[in-house]
Write a protein that holds these residues in place. Sequence first.
Motif, PDB file in Angstrom:
ATOM      1  N   CYS A  47       0.826  -1.205   0.000  1.00 17.75           N
ATOM      2  CA  CYS A  47       0.000   0.000   0.000  1.00 17.75           C
ATOM      3  C   CYS A  47       0.866   1.264   0.000  1.00 17.75           C
ATOM      4  O   CYS A  47       2.000   1.264   0.463  1.00 17.75           O
ATOM      5  N   ASP A  49       0.486   3.762   1.861  1.00 15.37           N
ATOM      6  CA  ASP A  49       0.543   4.294   3.230  1.00 15.37           C
ATOM      7  C   ASP A  49       1.994   4.408   3.728  1.00 15.37           C
ATOM      8  O   ASP A  49       2.765   3.452   3.618  1.00 15.37           O
ATOM      9  N   ALA A  73      -4.035  -0.055  -0.962  1.00 15.73           N
ATOM     10  CA  ALA A  73      -4.166  -1.381  -0.349  1.00 15.73           C
ATOM     11  C   ALA A  73      -3.101  -2.368  -0.822  1.00 15.73           C
ATOM     12  O   ALA A  73      -3.083  -3.510  -0.385  1.00 15.73           O
ATOM     13  N   HIS A 106      -1.665  -4.757   4.466  1.00 18.55           N
ATOM     14  CA  HIS A 106      -1.382  -4.416   5.872  1.00 18.55           C
ATOM     15  C   HIS A 106      -2.647  -4.148   6.664  1.00 18.55           C
ATOM     16  O   HIS A 106      -3.726  -3.891   6.114  1.00 18.55           O
ATOM     17  N   CYS A 130      -5.823  -1.014   6.984  1.00 14.01           N
ATOM     18  CA  CYS A 130      -5.587  -0.219   5.789  1.00 14.01           C
ATOM     19  C   CYS A 130      -6.792   0.699   5.497  1.00 14.01           C
ATOM     20  O   CYS A 130      -7.918   0.206   5.405  1.00 14.01           O
ATOM     21  N   GLY A 131      -6.525   1.980   5.316  1.00 11.33           N
ATOM     22  CA  GLY A 131      -7.602   2.931   5.117  1.00 11.33           C
ATOM     23  C   GLY A 131      -8.431   2.656   3.870  1.00 11.33           C
ATOM     24  O   GLY A 131      -9.660   2.836   3.880  1.00 11.33           O
TER      25      GLY A 131
HETATM   26 ZN   LIG Z   1      -3.256   0.873   3.255  1.00  7.98          ZN
END
Ligand SMILES: [Zn+2]
Length: 239
Positions: A47, A49, A73, A106, A130-131
């Motif tokens: 991801c 992030d 993601a 994650h 994960c957002g």
């Molecule tokens: Zn994520």
Amino acid sequence: VTAVEEALRGVGYTDVVGLDDFLTWSEWALARVGFRPSNCLPVVSVCRDELMAPVDEGVRRVWGQPFWAGALAGLPFLGRTGMRAALGHAPGEDGRHRFVLFCLPHIGIDADGTVGRVHRRGMHRASAACGALAAYLSDIAGGATVGGLDPDDIEQSLLQARLRTLVEEGVPSLVELTELTRQASVSDLRRFISLVGGDEPVDVACISGVVVHLPDGQDVVAHVDADVRIDAVVHVLPH
Ligand SMILES: [Zn+2]
């Protein structure tokens, strides 16, 4: 037993390994089948992030500069064109190209043991990890239907379309969705390689798992799965 340990057990992450040990193991296990940093191209599907920075840096330290394949993601939307480019960069001195795929979606667990939440540096409250997967879950829980490609949200549109093919009915848990994301990433990268391989032999090591962000910046990897395919023969890597 801490809340975090209880949460890990509760979601079945009973086989976690620390990030550094995971990376060291990857080098050791692959050396036994002829994969070395000097003759491989790492392809990393994680991801965007910034929580994944230690994973990015760790893979780079052990395996060299990777080809980045991951969108939101960690789903790989690079397709044939991206994989063809990666193949063009893969060493092939002995007539064989070698990829080491890292597919590592994650998830966070905060100090209270809440799965899907993580305390980020400088932020008072825990946020989602994960957002992108959490957003997808809240969309389908709210009854949203997956539409076409939103030009202002291309990666999330692609994520929705890809995951919808895997979520048969109902609303999965975040842990289940993370596992589906891992499976999708592995299968998509393998398919792209099969589409661009052509006549040249391409040996593929595939390492996947779930990166779990624990409190205090500690990262562990759960459900590690790894194999190597050389001339269509599959070697499972023990760990
Ligand atoms: Zn994520």
